[in-house]
Motif scaffolding. Structure first.
Motif, PDB file in Angstrom:
ATOM      1  N   ASP A   1       0.685  -1.066   0.069  1.00 42.80           N
ATOM      2  CA  ASP A   1       0.011   0.026  -0.063  1.00 42.80           C
ATOM      3  C   ASP A   1       0.928   1.262   0.010  1.00 42.80           C
ATOM      4  O   ASP A   1       1.973   1.273   0.456  1.00 42.80           O
ATOM      5  CB  ASP A   1      -0.839  -0.110   1.235  1.00 42.80           C
TER       6      ASP A   1
ATOM      7  N   THR B   1     -17.049   0.974   3.363  1.00 41.97           N
ATOM      8  CA  THR B   1     -15.464   1.339   3.469  1.00 41.97           C
ATOM      9  C   THR B   1     -15.607   2.940   3.275  1.00 41.97           C
ATOM     10  O   THR B   1     -16.668   3.373   3.010  1.00 41.97           O
ATOM     11  CB  THR B   1     -14.785   0.701   2.618  1.00 41.97           C
TER      12      THR B   1
ATOM     13  N   TYR C   1     -14.198   5.082 -13.548  1.00 43.56           N
ATOM     14  CA  TYR C   1     -14.177   3.997 -12.707  1.00 43.56           C
ATOM     15  C   TYR C   1     -14.763   2.794 -13.545  1.00 43.56           C
ATOM     16  O   TYR C   1     -13.920   1.527 -13.467  1.00 43.56           O
ATOM     17  CB  TYR C   1     -15.063   4.500 -11.652  1.00 43.56           C
TER      18      TYR C   1
ATOM     19  N   ASN D   1      -6.219  -5.506  -5.522  1.00 41.97           N
ATOM     20  CA  ASN D   1      -7.451  -5.083  -4.653  1.00 41.97           C
ATOM     21  C   ASN D   1      -7.180  -3.462  -4.771  1.00 41.97           C
ATOM     22  O   ASN D   1      -8.247  -2.747  -4.647  1.00 41.97           O
ATOM     23  CB  ASN D   1      -7.497  -5.362  -3.243  1.00 41.97           C
TER      24      ASN D   1
ATOM     25  N   ILE E   1     -19.998  -1.857  -0.478  1.00 38.19           N
ATOM     26  CA  ILE E   1     -19.313  -2.340   0.602  1.00 38.19           C
ATOM     27  C   ILE E   1     -18.869  -1.346   1.510  1.00 38.19           C
ATOM     28  O   ILE E   1     -18.359  -0.141   1.058  1.00 38.19           O
ATOM     29  CB  ILE E   1     -18.123  -3.188   0.316  1.00 38.19           C
TER      30      ILE E   1
HETATM   31  N1  LIG Z   1     -16.156  -0.293  -1.100  1.00 35.73           N
HETATM   32  C1  LIG Z   1     -16.863  -0.626  -2.130  1.00 35.73           C
HETATM   33  O1  LIG Z   1     -18.324  -0.468  -1.914  1.00 35.73           O
HETATM   34  C2  LIG Z   1     -16.492  -1.086  -3.372  1.00 35.73           C
HETATM   35  C3  LIG Z   1     -17.458  -1.712  -4.230  1.00 35.73           C
HETATM   36  C4  LIG Z   1     -16.924  -2.181  -5.187  1.00 35.73           C
HETATM   37  C5  LIG Z   1     -15.787  -2.339  -5.508  1.00 35.73           C
HETATM   38  N2  LIG Z   1     -14.703  -1.868  -4.740  1.00 35.73           N
HETATM   39  C6  LIG Z   1     -13.237  -2.095  -4.886  1.00 35.73           C
HETATM   40  O2  LIG Z   1     -12.570  -2.696  -3.897  1.00 35.73           O
HETATM   41  C7  LIG Z   1     -11.149  -2.354  -3.734  1.00 35.73           C
HETATM   42  C8  LIG Z   1     -10.872  -1.817  -2.377  1.00 35.73           C
HETATM   43  O3  LIG Z   1     -11.901  -0.700  -2.072  1.00 35.73           O
HETATM   44  P1  LIG Z   1     -12.061   0.023  -0.666  1.00 35.73           P
HETATM   45  O4  LIG Z   1     -13.573   0.251  -0.503  1.00 35.73           O
HETATM   46  O5  LIG Z   1     -11.529  -0.863   0.439  1.00 35.73           O
HETATM   47  O6  LIG Z   1     -11.226   1.229  -0.809  1.00 35.73           O
HETATM   48  P2  LIG Z   1     -10.257   2.158   0.298  1.00 35.73           P
HETATM   49  O7  LIG Z   1     -10.417   3.353  -0.039  1.00 35.73           O
HETATM   50  O8  LIG Z   1     -11.121   1.984   1.585  1.00 35.73           O
HETATM   51  O9  LIG Z   1      -8.918   1.361   0.243  1.00 35.73           O
HETATM   52  C9  LIG Z   1      -8.282   1.343  -0.971  1.00 35.73           C
HETATM   53  C10 LIG Z   1      -6.767   1.000  -0.314  1.00 35.73           C
HETATM   54  O10 LIG Z   1      -6.018   1.226  -1.755  1.00 35.73           O
HETATM   55  C11 LIG Z   1      -4.791   1.972  -1.241  1.00 35.73           C
HETATM   56  N3  LIG Z   1      -4.481   2.604  -2.515  1.00 35.73           N
HETATM   57  C12 LIG Z   1      -4.998   3.512  -3.176  1.00 35.73           C
HETATM   58  N4  LIG Z   1      -4.308   3.880  -4.343  1.00 35.73           N
HETATM   59  C13 LIG Z   1      -2.939   3.155  -4.347  1.00 35.73           C
HETATM   60  C14 LIG Z   1      -2.035   2.945  -4.965  1.00 35.73           C
HETATM   61  N5  LIG Z   1      -1.822   3.827  -6.049  1.00 35.73           N
HETATM   62  N6  LIG Z   1      -0.682   2.170  -4.749  1.00 35.73           N
HETATM   63  C15 LIG Z   1      -0.839   1.381  -3.555  1.00 35.73           C
HETATM   64  N7  LIG Z   1      -2.121   1.461  -2.838  1.00 35.73           N
HETATM   65  C16 LIG Z   1      -2.960   2.384  -3.125  1.00 35.73           C
HETATM   66  C17 LIG Z   1      -5.276   3.052  -0.251  1.00 35.73           C
HETATM   67  O11 LIG Z   1      -4.127   3.598   0.394  1.00 35.73           O
HETATM   68  C18 LIG Z   1      -6.187   2.021   0.597  1.00 35.73           C
HETATM   69  O12 LIG Z   1      -5.538   1.505   1.789  1.00 35.73           O
HETATM   70  C19 LIG Z   1     -11.243  -1.091  -5.139  1.00 35.73           C
HETATM   71  O13 LIG Z   1     -10.604  -1.744  -6.039  1.00 35.73           O
HETATM   72  C20 LIG Z   1     -12.342  -0.928  -5.117  1.00 35.73           C
HETATM   73  O14 LIG Z   1     -12.600  -0.369  -6.444  1.00 35.73           O
HETATM   74  C21 LIG Z   1     -15.045  -1.274  -3.242  1.00 35.73           C
END
Ligand SMILES: NC(=O)c1ccc[n+]([C@@H]2O[C@H](COP(=O)([O-])OP(=O)(O)OC[C@H]3O[C@@H](n4cnc5c(N)ncnc54)[C@H](O)[C@@H]3O)[C@@H](O)[C@H]2O)c1
Length: 251
Positions: free
Chosen positions: A36, A192, A157, A89, A190
């Motif tokens: 990360d 977050t 996105y 992820n 989800i």
């Molecule tokens: N939360 C939702 O509702 C949801 C729904 C569909 C898909 N997703 C997908 O799930 C995954 C995780 O989402 P989340 O909700 O946990 O997001 P989040 O923002 O809570 O966490 C994302 C993490 O990725 C890290 N990150 C961002 N850019 C980065 C980079 N360039 N290099 C390294 N690390 C990096 C951030 O520091 C963070 O720790 C994502 O790919 C997101 O698109 C989330």
């Protein structure tokens, strides 16, 4: 324990869904690797897992930078000598209309979500070419239902997540013969930080809830437990699939 001594690398693992995946995989016996670019949250999680008796590794990594990922791979190999599970992820999202999305904004989202996924595969690919029936590998993309519905974030996105699906399918074709299962989990809603950003008001959340047959928003654990199944020994014939984690909202 489903993942005893398996080396599990998760990108974007310091927070949100990635953190939950790393934590669940550790509970299942994995040696967890947190990649990360948020080093404060990454180091905190490394400490937390150490306190719980695990043997974790945090490497500050920017998935939008290929050299950074190559450095991370070297650090993983130096510490553990192998990789068994790779969870792609790391991702960013912003809800914007086409008119609002600048060229820089487009490139930023695509650079992390899609090009970052390719860089991650490219950096770790050689480790998965070593796999075989007695020592299988597992690669899991965390994409999004937005790739299918076009909702949730902006068009950048949705396009980046649809691109991940194409990438996943090609990686599945290439690495399947090496006994590597490759699949995508496509979550929707989800709880977050991304969720808080996309649905900031009570009203927007209530409207959304009406569309989810199972009657609740998804939790990071819902995705993490599915990821553990896909990373584990019982998923051997699940390959090249996109699995929605959406409480029945899409179909
Ligand atoms: N939360 C939702 O509702 C949801 C729904 C569909 C898909 N997703 C997908 O799930 C995954 C995780 O989402 P989340 O909700 O946990 O997001 P989040 O923002 O809570 O966490 C994302 C993490 O990725 C890290 N990150 C961002 N850019 C980065 C980079 N360039 N290099 C390294 N690390 C990096 C951030 O520091 C963070 O720790 C994502 O790919 C997101 O698109 C989330």
């Amino acid at each position: 324990m489903l993942l005893k001594d398996k080396v599990a690398v998760v990108t974007g693992a310091a927070k949100g869904i990635g953190k939950c995946i790393v934590t669940e995989m550790t509970k299942q016996g994995a040696k967890p690797v947190i990649l990360d670019f948020d080093d404060r949250a990454g180091l905190d999680l490394e400490e937390e897992l150490k306190r719980d008796g695990a043997d974790p590794l945090f490497v500050k990594t920017n998935v939008a930078d290929y050299a950074s990922l190559c450095g991370a791979k070297e650090a993983v190999i130096k510490k553990y000598g192998r990789v068994d599970v790779l969870v792609i992820n790391a991702g960013v999202s912003r809800k914007m209309s086409i008119g609002e999305i600048t060229v820089d904004e487009w490139n930023w989202v695509l650079g992390i979500n899609l090009t970052g996924s390719f860089y991650t595969i490219k950096a770790f690919h050689g480790e998965f070419l070593k796999k075989n029936r007695d020592d299988p590998g597992k690669i899991i993309f965390i994409s999004s239902g937005s790739a299918i519905t076009g909702t949730g974030g902006g068009c950048h996105y949705a396009a980046s997540k649809a691109g991940q699906h194409g990438l996943m399918r090609t990686v599945a074709k290439e690495l399947g013969p090496h006994s590597v299962n490759v699949n995508a989990i496509a979550p929707r809603v989800i709880m977050t930080d991304i969720f808080d950003h996309l649905y900031p008001t009570e009203e927007s959340r209530n409207k959304l809830l009406e569309k989810i047959p199972i009657g609740r928003f998804g939790l990071p654990e819902d995705v993490a437990k599915l990821a553990c199944f896909l990373a584990g020994p019982d998923s051997g014939y699940v390959h090249g699939q996109i699995i929605l984690a959406d409480g029945g909202r899409t179909y």
